[in-house]
Design a protein around this motif. Structure first.
Motif, PDB file in Angstrom:
ATOM      1  N   ASP A  67       0.736  -1.233  -0.016  1.00 15.39           N
ATOM      2  CA  ASP A  67      -0.050  -0.053  -0.008  1.00 15.39           C
ATOM      3  C   ASP A  67       0.712   1.265   0.078  1.00 15.39           C
ATOM      4  OD1 ASP A  67      -2.610   1.318   0.346  1.00 15.39           O
ATOM      5  OD2 ASP A  67      -1.707   2.198   2.086  1.00 15.39           O
ATOM      6  N   SER A  68       1.912   1.239   0.792  1.00 18.12           N
ATOM      7  CA  SER A  68       2.914   2.544   0.789  1.00 18.12           C
ATOM      8  C   SER A  68       3.415   2.579  -0.455  1.00 18.12           C
ATOM      9  CB  SER A  68       3.654   2.335   2.146  1.00 18.12           C
ATOM     10  OG  SER A  68       3.019   2.267   3.211  1.00 18.12           O
ATOM     11  N   VAL A  69       4.138   1.601  -0.847  1.00 19.89           N
ATOM     12  CA  VAL A  69       4.705   1.668  -2.131  1.00 19.89           C
ATOM     13  C   VAL A  69       4.049   2.175  -3.194  1.00 19.89           C
ATOM     14  CG1 VAL A  69       6.302   0.308  -3.839  1.00 19.89           C
ATOM     15  CG2 VAL A  69       6.786  -0.032  -1.278  1.00 19.89           C
ATOM     16  N   ALA A  70       2.935   1.610  -3.346  1.00 20.84           N
ATOM     17  CA  ALA A  70       1.961   1.791  -4.494  1.00 20.84           C
ATOM     18  C   ALA A  70       1.424   3.077  -4.352  1.00 20.84           C
ATOM     19  CB  ALA A  70       0.661   1.020  -4.537  1.00 20.84           C
ATOM     20  N   ASP A  71       1.374   3.718  -3.115  1.00 22.73           N
ATOM     21  CA  ASP A  71       0.858   5.298  -2.996  1.00 22.73           C
ATOM     22  C   ASP A  71       1.952   6.130  -3.576  1.00 22.73           C
ATOM     23  OD1 ASP A  71      -1.602   4.447  -1.910  1.00 22.73           O
ATOM     24  OD2 ASP A  71      -1.021   4.852   0.030  1.00 22.73           O
ATOM     25  N   LYS A  72       3.091   5.788  -2.703  1.00 19.16           N
ATOM     26  CA  LYS A  72       4.404   6.801  -3.152  1.00 19.16           C
ATOM     27  C   LYS A  72       4.526   6.622  -4.648  1.00 19.16           C
ATOM     28  CE  LYS A  72       4.973   8.811   0.574  1.00 19.16           C
ATOM     29  NZ  LYS A  72       4.489  10.312   0.137  1.00 19.16           N
ATOM     30  N   ALA A  73       4.837   5.607  -5.230  1.00 20.75           N
ATOM     31  CA  ALA A  73       5.042   5.333  -6.652  1.00 20.75           C
ATOM     32  C   ALA A  73       4.165   6.235  -7.425  1.00 20.75           C
ATOM     33  CB  ALA A  73       5.023   4.018  -7.071  1.00 20.75           C
ATOM     34  N   LEU A  74       2.824   5.904  -7.412  1.00 20.82           N
ATOM     35  CA  LEU A  74       1.887   6.553  -8.152  1.00 20.82           C
ATOM     36  C   LEU A  74       1.800   8.342  -7.722  1.00 20.82           C
ATOM     37  CD1 LEU A  74      -0.851   6.423  -9.759  1.00 20.82           C
ATOM     38  CD2 LEU A  74      -2.038   6.371  -7.758  1.00 20.82           C
ATOM     39  N   GLY A  75       1.890   8.578  -6.593  1.00 20.99           N
ATOM     40  CA  GLY A  75       2.061  10.136  -6.479  1.00 20.99           C
ATOM     41  C   GLY A  75       3.191  10.572  -6.994  1.00 20.99           C
ATOM     42  N   VAL A  76       4.295  10.205  -6.782  1.00 18.72           N
ATOM     43  CA  VAL A  76       5.930  10.678  -7.046  1.00 18.72           C
ATOM     44  C   VAL A  76       5.832  10.786  -8.638  1.00 18.72           C
ATOM     45  CG1 VAL A  76       8.276  10.403  -7.153  1.00 18.72           C
ATOM     46  CG2 VAL A  76       6.909  10.299  -5.071  1.00 18.72           C
ATOM     47  N   VAL A  77       5.430   9.488  -9.433  1.00 20.91           N
ATOM     48  CA  VAL A  77       5.718   9.471 -10.877  1.00 20.91           C
ATOM     49  C   VAL A  77       4.860  10.507 -11.400  1.00 20.91           C
ATOM     50  CG1 VAL A  77       5.248   7.995 -12.721  1.00 20.91           C
ATOM     51  CG2 VAL A  77       6.564   7.184 -10.907  1.00 20.91           C
ATOM     52  N   THR A  78       3.637  10.535 -10.800  1.00 19.33           N
ATOM     53  CA  THR A  78       2.617  11.446 -11.777  1.00 19.33           C
ATOM     54  C   THR A  78       2.891  12.951 -11.220  1.00 19.33           C
ATOM     55  OG1 THR A  78       0.796   9.966 -11.116  1.00 19.33           O
ATOM     56  CG2 THR A  78       0.143  12.028 -11.558  1.00 19.33           C
ATOM     57  N   LEU A  79       3.325  13.160 -10.145  1.00 16.80           N
ATOM     58  CA  LEU A  79       3.970  14.688  -9.765  1.00 16.80           C
ATOM     59  C   LEU A  79       4.998  15.127 -10.668  1.00 16.80           C
ATOM     60  CD1 LEU A  79       3.847  16.858  -7.346  1.00 16.80           C
ATOM     61  CD2 LEU A  79       5.348  15.560  -6.321  1.00 16.80           C
ATOM     62  N   VAL A  80       6.108  14.166 -10.775  1.00 14.32           N
ATOM     63  CA  VAL A  80       7.264  14.613 -11.594  1.00 14.32           C
ATOM     64  C   VAL A  80       6.897  14.669 -12.870  1.00 14.32           C
ATOM     65  CG1 VAL A  80       9.454  13.689 -12.203  1.00 14.32           C
ATOM     66  CG2 VAL A  80       8.987  13.656  -9.867  1.00 14.32           C
ATOM     67  N   LEU A  81       5.993  13.874 -13.633  1.00 15.29           N
ATOM     68  CA  LEU A  81       5.749  13.980 -14.997  1.00 15.29           C
ATOM     69  C   LEU A  81       4.824  15.125 -15.243  1.00 15.29           C
ATOM     70  CD1 LEU A  81       5.220  10.127 -15.862  1.00 15.29           C
ATOM     71  CD2 LEU A  81       7.234  11.487 -16.503  1.00 15.29           C
ATOM     72  N   LEU A  82       4.105  15.589 -14.210  1.00 15.86           N
ATOM     73  CA  LEU A  82       3.033  16.719 -14.413  1.00 15.86           C
ATOM     74  C   LEU A  82       3.969  17.923 -14.232  1.00 15.86           C
ATOM     75  CD1 LEU A  82      -0.254  15.888 -12.692  1.00 15.86           C
ATOM     76  CD2 LEU A  82       0.363  15.932 -15.257  1.00 15.86           C
ATOM     77  N   THR A  83       5.014  17.933 -13.596  1.00 19.07           N
ATOM     78  CA  THR A  83       5.936  19.026 -13.192  1.00 19.07           C
ATOM     79  C   THR A  83       6.792  19.121 -14.552  1.00 19.07           C
ATOM     80  OG1 THR A  83       5.886  18.755 -10.911  1.00 19.07           O
ATOM     81  CG2 THR A  83       7.772  20.020 -11.867  1.00 19.07           C
ATOM     82  N   GLN A  84       7.173  18.134 -15.170  1.00 23.28           N
ATOM     83  CA  GLN A  84       7.955  18.060 -16.253  1.00 23.28           C
ATOM     84  C   GLN A  84       7.157  18.602 -17.652  1.00 23.28           C
ATOM     85  OE1 GLN A  84       9.103  14.176 -17.850  1.00 23.28           O
ATOM     86  NE2 GLN A  84      10.890  15.005 -18.851  1.00 23.28           N
ATOM     87  N   ALA A  85       5.722  18.553 -17.664  1.00 16.57           N
ATOM     88  CA  ALA A  85       5.119  18.903 -18.580  1.00 16.57           C
ATOM     89  C   ALA A  85       4.678  20.438 -18.166  1.00 16.57           C
ATOM     90  CB  ALA A  85       3.765  17.978 -18.561  1.00 16.57           C
ATOM     91  N   GLY A  86       5.050  21.008 -17.305  1.00 17.36           N
ATOM     92  CA  GLY A  86       4.855  22.190 -16.914  1.00 17.36           C
ATOM     93  C   GLY A  86       3.268  22.534 -16.401  1.00 17.36           C
ATOM     94  N   ALA A  87       2.681  21.447 -15.704  1.00 18.23           N
ATOM     95  CA  ALA A  87       1.425  21.725 -15.298  1.00 18.23           C
ATOM     96  C   ALA A  87       1.242  21.983 -13.936  1.00 18.23           C
ATOM     97  CB  ALA A  87       0.350  20.565 -15.484  1.00 18.23           C
ATOM     98  N   ILE A  88       2.571  21.650 -13.096  1.00 18.98           N
ATOM     99  CA  ILE A  88       2.654  21.919 -11.674  1.00 18.98           C
ATOM    100  C   ILE A  88       4.088  22.351 -11.323  1.00 18.98           C
ATOM    101  CG2 ILE A  88       3.040  20.596  -9.366  1.00 18.98           C
ATOM    102  CD1 ILE A  88       1.186  18.477 -10.413  1.00 18.98           C
TER     103      ILE A  88
END
Length: 187
Positions: A67-88
């Protein structure tokens, strides 16, 4: 805790973990609407697996870790990619990543010092995770044109930044106090 490894809550956590590369691929392809819906489904599954684990009395150490690994992986990957896309904005991402890094490094340091580690998320820590996932869903929904929240994005960024900072300070305070008690107990 019951230790039956193959159970419904663990299967849901594994599916959430398996969704991470697909969410990442959809974001990289700028397929915002399917990325939004898949991310939302994965985020909702976080609450469902925990509820089912308690309700069905199928809590396991593996399930807690998954649960912890899945939450962190989902959150971090999405966060970093959206930041890279200029959305965050980068400052929001850095606050979240710094908070998470401090918590992980602090927990590892404590474990090294005390020889054991029992992590119990705080109410503020859970609020941070919820706020982070809401932010990610809202940004994806805005990019997908499912919602028009441009006027609210800055306030959402600031709110998540503040919650990340305060939650990080709270964890440092709690783990610092535990470490001081451990050292005092040794002398």
């Amino acid at each position: 805790m019951s230790e039956r490894i193959l159970n419904l809550p663990n299967a849901i956590s594994i599916l959430r973990l398996a969704a991470v590369p697909l969410v990442a691929w959809l974001i990289l392809q700028q397929r915002w609407e399917p990325a939004c819906w898949l991310f939302l489904a994965a985020a909702v599954s976080d609450g469902i697996d925990g509820l089912l684990a308690r309700w069905l009395n199928q809590m396991t150490q593996l399930g807690a870790a998954l649960d912890s690994v899945a939450d962190k992986a989902l959150g971090v990957v999405t966060l970093v990619l959206l930041t890279q896309a200029g959305a965050i904005p980068l400052w929001v991402t850095l606050a979240i990543l710094l908070r998470d890094s401090i918590i992980v490094l602090g927990a590892l340091s404590y474990r090294g010092m005390a020889g054991h580690l029992e992590i119990h998320p705080t109410w503020l820590g859970k609020t941070h995770m919820f706020a982070e996932f809401v932010l990610l869903v809202m940004v994806l929904a805005d990019l997908a044109r499912v919602l028009d929240i441009d006027a609210w994005l800055h306030a959402l960024f600031v709110g998540v930044f503040i919650i990340a900072a305060v939650s990080g300070v709270q964890y440092v305070w709690i783990w610092g106090a535990k470490a001081r008690r451990e050292r005092a107990g040794e002398t």
